[in-house]
Scaffold this active site. Structure first.
Site, mmCIF file in Angstrom:
data_model
loop_
_atom_site.group_PDB
_atom_site.id
_atom_site.type_symbol
_atom_site.label_atom_id
_atom_site.label_comp_id
_atom_site.label_asym_id
_atom_site.label_seq_id
_atom_site.Cartn_x
_atom_site.Cartn_y
_atom_site.Cartn_z
ATOM 1 N N GLU A 128 0.823 -1.229 0.000
ATOM 2 C CA GLU A 128 0.000 0.000 0.000
ATOM 3 C C GLU A 128 0.849 1.268 0.000
ATOM 4 O O GLU A 128 0.650 2.157 0.826
ATOM 5 C CB GLU A 128 -0.971 -0.017 1.185
ATOM 6 C CG GLU A 128 -1.861 -1.252 1.177
ATOM 7 C CD GLU A 128 -2.910 -1.268 2.297
ATOM 8 O OE1 GLU A 128 -2.859 -0.412 3.184
ATOM 9 O OE2 GLU A 128 -3.776 -2.163 2.255
ATOM 10 N N ASN A 169 2.646 -5.027 -3.212
ATOM 11 C CA ASN A 169 1.259 -5.423 -2.960
ATOM 12 C C ASN A 169 0.398 -4.165 -2.812
ATOM 13 O O ASN A 169 0.812 -3.202 -2.173
ATOM 14 C CB ASN A 169 1.205 -6.262 -1.668
ATOM 15 C CG ASN A 169 -0.064 -7.054 -1.511
ATOM 16 O OD1 ASN A 169 -0.502 -7.727 -2.455
ATOM 17 N ND2 ASN A 169 -0.669 -7.001 -0.328
ATOM 18 N N HIS A 206 -9.736 -6.670 -2.525
ATOM 19 C CA HIS A 206 -10.876 -6.387 -1.636
ATOM 20 C C HIS A 206 -11.924 -5.727 -2.524
ATOM 21 O O HIS A 206 -11.752 -4.588 -2.959
ATOM 22 C CB HIS A 206 -10.461 -5.470 -0.487
ATOM 23 C CG HIS A 206 -9.407 -6.074 0.390
ATOM 24 N ND1 HIS A 206 -9.656 -7.185 1.176
ATOM 25 C CD2 HIS A 206 -8.107 -5.758 0.588
ATOM 26 C CE1 HIS A 206 -8.553 -7.511 1.833
ATOM 27 N NE2 HIS A 206 -7.596 -6.662 1.494
ATOM 28 N N GLU A 236 -5.381 -10.943 -1.393
ATOM 29 C CA GLU A 236 -6.223 -10.727 -0.195
ATOM 30 C C GLU A 236 -7.701 -10.715 -0.562
ATOM 31 O O GLU A 236 -8.466 -9.886 -0.080
ATOM 32 C CB GLU A 236 -5.860 -9.399 0.489
ATOM 33 C CG GLU A 236 -4.398 -9.268 0.862
ATOM 34 C CD GLU A 236 -4.073 -7.982 1.617
ATOM 35 O OE1 GLU A 236 -5.007 -7.297 2.086
ATOM 36 O OE2 GLU A 236 -2.887 -7.667 1.733
ATOM 37 N N ASP A 238 -11.487 -10.753 -0.932
ATOM 38 C CA ASP A 238 -12.786 -10.903 -0.269
ATOM 39 C C ASP A 238 -13.756 -9.950 -0.966
ATOM 40 O O ASP A 238 -13.345 -8.920 -1.494
ATOM 41 C CB ASP A 238 -12.743 -10.701 1.254
ATOM 42 C CG ASP A 238 -12.097 -9.418 1.743
ATOM 43 O OD1 ASP A 238 -11.894 -8.486 0.940
ATOM 44 O OD2 ASP A 238 -11.812 -9.338 2.952
HETATM 45 C C1 XIL Z 1 -5.784 -6.583 8.308
HETATM 46 C C2 XIL Z 1 -6.020 -7.759 9.238
HETATM 47 O O1 XIL Z 1 -6.883 -8.674 8.600
HETATM 48 C C3 XIL Z 1 -6.620 -7.291 10.543
HETATM 49 O O2 XIL Z 1 -6.698 -8.361 11.477
HETATM 50 C C4 XIL Z 1 -5.791 -6.152 11.145
HETATM 51 O O3 XIL Z 1 -6.427 -5.648 12.289
HETATM 52 C C5 XIL Z 1 -5.601 -5.046 10.129
HETATM 53 O O4 XIL Z 1 -5.023 -5.588 8.943
HETATM 54 N N1 XIL Z 1 -4.675 -4.833 3.644
HETATM 55 C C6 XIL Z 1 -3.610 -5.597 4.074
HETATM 56 C C7 XIL Z 1 -3.774 -6.515 5.239
HETATM 57 O O5 XIL Z 1 -2.551 -5.588 3.429
HETATM 58 O O6 XIL Z 1 -2.584 -6.674 5.963
HETATM 59 C C8 XIL Z 1 -4.895 -6.049 6.150
HETATM 60 O O7 XIL Z 1 -5.075 -7.018 7.168
HETATM 61 C C9 XIL Z 1 -6.153 -5.818 5.348
HETATM 62 C C10 XIL Z 1 -5.942 -4.741 4.318
#
Ligand code: XIL
Length: 300
Positions: A128, A169, A206, A236, A238
């Protein structure tokens, strides 16, 4: 067979999930990791605040547990993440000196990557680091080092484990012409041309709600596949309310793009999602497969 086996039969390297000691201690969840997932990403245990909470004082308990679980259960590990502006301790944020921050990044990456040398398939070296307009994020790393922190981080990771694939990422890359994906694409081209050892781009995935849908995911990956990297991954995944057709589109996109090595969902069941009200995963609160799960199995 579970999704991991089906996906591998189609030529992909893995289907995975985020996990950590806590979630893996939940019996029904662990059973699903066994049946359907071939890869794990530590959800939190390798983040800077967890692993180096005080300068040069490392705490490997959680990350060791995840890596040994993977070894015992024959799962691939993606390392997540070495450099991120969140879950970053205050002592790092306070550094203002270039040489000092360079040493701190090098020490962190050398020790963390070195500890798991040979056991991590791919590292999210930076996470990020872009704004929505495609410029670099304003954070301690850019404030002190400009864009040079990228070279410092990737070179340290390459030196510590030459066999690991090194990733950038990012979220909101699931678009073919958005300012973020085009900006990142241009930076990656430039950095690779300058010799920075970047192997892959991870699209977080996401999706839904105020995030992108899966509609342009394949075209976005097509664009990124020409940036000079050798692999792409969906890291990641979802999707708000887990519509079956959206999940299918994501799997279709990865199948259509040869460079896409695998898909990781950000959790197993809605019961342990970081977005508990979104019901974004393939298994419901009772650990039962949802329609999206069935549709993906059908596709594969
Ligand atoms: C999230 C975790 O799932 C949570 O448990 C934590 O509190 C915050 O981070 N992008 C990312 C991940 O790269 O590391 C994040 O994970 C979600 C968003």
């Amino acid at each position: 067979a579970g999704i991991d086996a089906l996906f591998k039969a189609k030529g992909k390297q893995y289907f995975g999930t985020s996990a950590d000691q806590g979630s893996l201690s939940v019996k029904p969840l662990e059973a699903l990791v066994e049946s359907d997932f071939g890869q794990v990403t530590p959800e939190n245990s390798m983040k800077w605040d967890a692993i180096e909470p005080r300068q040069d004082s490392f705490s490997f308990q959680g990350s060791d547990a995840l890596v040994s679980y993977a070894k015992e259960h024959n799962k691939i590990v993606r390392g997540h993440t070495l450099l991120w502006y969140q879950q970053l301790p205050q002592w790092v944020k306070q550094i203002t000196d270039k040489a000092e921050l360079t040493k701190v990044i090098q020490n962190h990456i050398t020790k963390v990557v070195g500890r798991y040398k040979g056991q991590i398939k791919a590292w999210d070296v930076v996470n990020e680091i872009f704004n929505e307009d495609g410029t670099l994020r304003d954070m301690v790393f850019t404030q002190v080092l400009g864009e040079d922190f990228v070279r410092i981080a990737f070179e340290a990771a390459r030196a510590a484990d030459p066999g690991a694939k090194l990733y950038i990422n990012e979220y909101h890359l699931e678009s073919k012409s958005g300012t973020k994906v085009t900006g990142l694409n241009n930076y990656v081209k430039k950095w690779i041309a300058a010799g920075i050892p970047i192997d892959g781009v991870g699209l977080q995935g996401h999706l839904g709600g105020s995030n992108p849908t899966a509609a342009e995911m394949k075209d976005g990956m097509e664009l990124l596949s020409k940036s000079g990297v050798t692999e792409l991954a969906i890291t990641e995944l979802d999707i708000l309310n887990a519509p079956a057709d959206e999940y299918v589109k994501v799997f279709e996109a990865c199948l259509a793009i040869e460079m896409c090595v695998g898909i990781t969902t950000w959790g197993v069941s809605d019961a342990n999602s970081w977005l508990p009200k979104d019901n974004p995963l393939l298994f419901d609160h009772q650990y039962k497969p949802k329609d999206a799960y069935k549709a993906v199995v059908e596709l594969l």
